[in-house]
Scaffold this motif. Structure first.
Motif, PDB file in Angstrom:
ATOM      1  N   THR A  43      13.440 -70.906  23.983  1.00  0.00           N
ATOM      2  CA  THR A  43      13.347 -70.783  22.909  1.00  0.00           C
ATOM      3  C   THR A  43      11.687 -70.628  22.410  1.00  0.00           C
ATOM      4  OG1 THR A  43      14.763 -72.446  22.161  1.00  0.00           O
ATOM      5  CG2 THR A  43      13.339 -72.014  20.569  1.00  0.00           C
ATOM      6  N   ASP A  44      11.305 -69.400  21.816  1.00  0.00           N
ATOM      7  CA  ASP A  44       9.834 -69.123  21.347  1.00  0.00           C
ATOM      8  C   ASP A  44       9.370 -69.893  20.399  1.00  0.00           C
ATOM      9  OD1 ASP A  44      10.727 -67.768  19.049  1.00  0.00           O
ATOM     10  OD2 ASP A  44      10.413 -65.711  19.831  1.00  0.00           O
ATOM     11  N   LEU A  45       8.124 -69.875  20.151  1.00  0.00           N
ATOM     12  CA  LEU A  45       7.781 -70.588  19.032  1.00  0.00           C
ATOM     13  C   LEU A  45       7.987 -70.551  17.462  1.00  0.00           C
ATOM     14  CD1 LEU A  45       3.414 -70.721  20.329  1.00  0.00           C
ATOM     15  CD2 LEU A  45       5.611 -72.435  20.535  1.00  0.00           C
ATOM     16  N   LEU A  46       8.607 -69.453  17.627  1.00  0.00           N
ATOM     17  CA  LEU A  46       9.462 -69.030  15.972  1.00  0.00           C
ATOM     18  C   LEU A  46      10.822 -69.654  16.106  1.00  0.00           C
ATOM     19  CD1 LEU A  46       8.022 -65.155  15.561  1.00  0.00           C
ATOM     20  CD2 LEU A  46       7.298 -67.354  14.678  1.00  0.00           C
ATOM     21  N   GLY A  47      11.236 -70.040  17.148  1.00  0.00           N
ATOM     22  CA  GLY A  47      12.693 -70.699  17.182  1.00  0.00           C
ATOM     23  C   GLY A  47      13.670 -69.641  17.338  1.00  0.00           C
ATOM     24  N   ARG A  48      13.265 -68.405  17.877  1.00  0.00           N
ATOM     25  CA  ARG A  48      14.085 -67.519  18.511  1.00  0.00           C
ATOM     26  C   ARG A  48      14.755 -67.929  19.865  1.00  0.00           C
ATOM     27  NH1 ARG A  48      10.602 -62.461  16.871  1.00  0.00           N
ATOM     28  NH2 ARG A  48       9.152 -63.624  18.373  1.00  0.00           N
ATOM     29  N   GLN A  49      16.101 -67.981  19.979  1.00  0.00           N
ATOM     30  CA  GLN A  49      16.677 -68.133  21.233  1.00  0.00           C
ATOM     31  C   GLN A  49      16.938 -67.016  22.119  1.00  0.00           C
ATOM     32  OE1 GLN A  49      19.660 -71.067  20.529  1.00  0.00           O
ATOM     33  NE2 GLN A  49      18.496 -72.668  20.426  1.00  0.00           N
ATOM     34  N   LEU A  50      16.542 -67.181  23.468  1.00  0.00           N
ATOM     35  CA  LEU A  50      16.949 -66.029  24.464  1.00  0.00           C
ATOM     36  C   LEU A  50      17.610 -66.459  25.521  1.00  0.00           C
ATOM     37  CD1 LEU A  50      13.149 -64.732  24.519  1.00  0.00           C
ATOM     38  CD2 LEU A  50      14.991 -63.810  23.260  1.00  0.00           C
ATOM     39  N   PRO A  69       8.229 -61.203  26.605  1.00  0.00           N
ATOM     40  CA  PRO A  69       7.070 -61.041  26.143  1.00  0.00           C
ATOM     41  C   PRO A  69       6.178 -62.324  26.602  1.00  0.00           C
ATOM     42  CG  PRO A  69       8.528 -60.992  24.254  1.00  0.00           C
ATOM     43  CD  PRO A  69       9.184 -61.127  25.410  1.00  0.00           C
ATOM     44  N   ASN A  70       4.731 -61.905  26.704  1.00  0.00           N
ATOM     45  CA  ASN A  70       3.988 -63.233  27.105  1.00  0.00           C
ATOM     46  C   ASN A  70       3.942 -64.278  26.138  1.00  0.00           C
ATOM     47  OD1 ASN A  70       3.539 -61.933  29.499  1.00  0.00           O
ATOM     48  ND2 ASN A  70       1.329 -61.339  28.866  1.00  0.00           N
ATOM     49  N   GLY A  71       3.754 -65.592  26.483  1.00  0.00           N
ATOM     50  CA  GLY A  71       3.822 -66.542  25.243  1.00  0.00           C
ATOM     51  C   GLY A  71       4.273 -67.898  25.879  1.00  0.00           C
ATOM     52  N   PHE A  72       4.357 -68.675  25.037  1.00  0.00           N
ATOM     53  CA  PHE A  72       4.947 -70.265  25.270  1.00  0.00           C
ATOM     54  C   PHE A  72       6.276 -70.258  24.979  1.00  0.00           C
ATOM     55  CE2 PHE A  72       0.536 -71.147  24.808  1.00  0.00           C
ATOM     56  CZ  PHE A  72       0.271 -71.768  26.165  1.00  0.00           C
ATOM     57  N   TYR A  73       7.129 -70.911  25.727  1.00  0.00           N
ATOM     58  CA  TYR A  73       8.627 -71.103  25.505  1.00  0.00           C
ATOM     59  C   TYR A  73       9.042 -72.487  25.662  1.00  0.00           C
ATOM     60  CZ  TYR A  73       8.893 -66.046  25.436  1.00  0.00           C
ATOM     61  OH  TYR A  73       8.830 -64.660  25.449  1.00  0.00           O
ATOM     62  N   ILE A  74       9.983 -72.977  25.193  1.00  0.00           N
ATOM     63  CA  ILE A  74      10.882 -74.129  25.646  1.00  0.00           C
ATOM     64  C   ILE A  74      11.879 -73.579  26.388  1.00  0.00           C
ATOM     65  CG2 ILE A  74      11.909 -76.366  25.013  1.00  0.00           C
ATOM     66  CD1 ILE A  74       8.994 -76.202  24.211  1.00  0.00           C
ATOM     67  N   LEU A  75      12.000 -74.206  27.528  1.00  0.00           N
ATOM     68  CA  LEU A  75      13.104 -74.023  28.537  1.00  0.00           C
ATOM     69  C   LEU A  75      13.940 -75.243  28.359  1.00  0.00           C
ATOM     70  CD1 LEU A  75      13.051 -72.231  31.771  1.00  0.00           C
ATOM     71  CD2 LEU A  75      13.858 -74.480  31.822  1.00  0.00           C
ATOM     72  N   THR A  76      15.303 -74.711  28.368  1.00  0.00           N
ATOM     73  CA  THR A  76      16.514 -75.708  28.583  1.00  0.00           C
ATOM     74  C   THR A  76      17.502 -75.487  29.195  1.00  0.00           C
ATOM     75  OG1 THR A  76      15.957 -76.216  25.983  1.00  0.00           O
ATOM     76  CG2 THR A  76      18.012 -77.205  26.898  1.00  0.00           C
ATOM     77  N   LEU A  77      17.884 -76.234  30.226  1.00  0.00           N
ATOM     78  CA  LEU A  77      19.002 -76.220  31.020  1.00  0.00           C
ATOM     79  C   LEU A  77      20.159 -76.926  30.443  1.00  0.00           C
ATOM     80  CD1 LEU A  77      17.766 -76.987  34.794  1.00  0.00           C
ATOM     81  CD2 LEU A  77      17.888 -74.513  33.461  1.00  0.00           C
ATOM     82  N   VAL A  78      21.378 -76.093  30.388  1.00  0.00           N
ATOM     83  CA  VAL A  78      22.690 -76.718  29.466  1.00  0.00           C
ATOM     84  C   VAL A  78      23.798 -76.809  30.533  1.00  0.00           C
ATOM     85  CG1 VAL A  78      24.297 -76.630  27.790  1.00  0.00           C
ATOM     86  CG2 VAL A  78      21.712 -75.807  27.304  1.00  0.00           C
ATOM     87  N   GLY A  87      14.569 -80.181  30.182  1.00  0.00           N
ATOM     88  CA  GLY A  87      13.680 -79.223  29.001  1.00  0.00           C
ATOM     89  C   GLY A  87      12.338 -79.475  29.316  1.00  0.00           C
ATOM     90  N   THR A  88      11.481 -78.335  28.994  1.00  0.00           N
ATOM     91  CA  THR A  88      10.128 -78.435  29.505  1.00  0.00           C
ATOM     92  C   THR A  88       9.381 -77.239  28.637  1.00  0.00           C
ATOM     93  OG1 THR A  88       8.570 -78.702  31.121  1.00  0.00           O
ATOM     94  CG2 THR A  88      10.209 -76.964  31.423  1.00  0.00           C
ATOM     95  N   LYS A  89       8.425 -77.021  28.577  1.00  0.00           N
ATOM     96  CA  LYS A  89       7.619 -76.257  27.945  1.00  0.00           C
ATOM     97  C   LYS A  89       6.755 -75.357  28.899  1.00  0.00           C
ATOM     98  CE  LYS A  89       3.244 -75.412  25.108  1.00  0.00           C
ATOM     99  NZ  LYS A  89       2.129 -76.078  24.540  1.00  0.00           N
ATOM    100  N   ILE A  90       7.066 -73.811  28.877  1.00  0.00           N
ATOM    101  CA  ILE A  90       6.511 -73.082  29.904  1.00  0.00           C
ATOM    102  C   ILE A  90       5.886 -72.175  29.224  1.00  0.00           C
ATOM    103  CG2 ILE A  90       8.463 -73.494  31.559  1.00  0.00           C
ATOM    104  CD1 ILE A  90       9.329 -70.508  30.673  1.00  0.00           C
TER     105      ILE A  90
END
Length: 93
Positions: A43-50, A69-78, A87-90
């Motif tokens: 999930t990018d900082l704008l809330g879009r999920q990839l 794209p380069n940047g910060f994301y929240i990584l979530t394993l489901v 879940g963690t910030k990467i």
């Protein structure tokens, strides 16, 4: 640097893409045995999920991040049953 015209010194005729080939996969290991990861969400900082491709390993997963794209994301394993396992910030650079 791009490709230069051989007749005219110093004139760039086209540009080549620049990428960081060093980071193609994130490896997440140390998951408890029997943990079934069904998907990974970035999930990018704008809330879009990839939803990147994942490869299961014997003790975790590899997450393909090449081309993101380069940047910060929240990584979530489901898990297969929809539970959040991790879940963690990467940062992808």
């Amino acid at each position: 640097d791009g490709i230069r015209d051989y007749k005219v010194t110093g004139v760039q005729t086209c540009a080549l893409p620049i990428s960081n080939p060093a980071v193609d996969f994130l490896r997440i290991s140390g998951l408890p045995l029997g943990t079934d990861v069904s998907k990974v969400i970035l999930t990018d900082l704008l809330g879009r999920q990839l939803f990147p491709e994942i490869n299961r390993t014997k003790d975790g997963v590899e997450v393909e991040v090449s081309g993101y794209p380069n940047g910060f994301y929240i990584l979530t394993l489901v898990s297969d049953d929809g539970k959040i396992l991790f879940g963690t910030k990467i940062s992808i650079e």
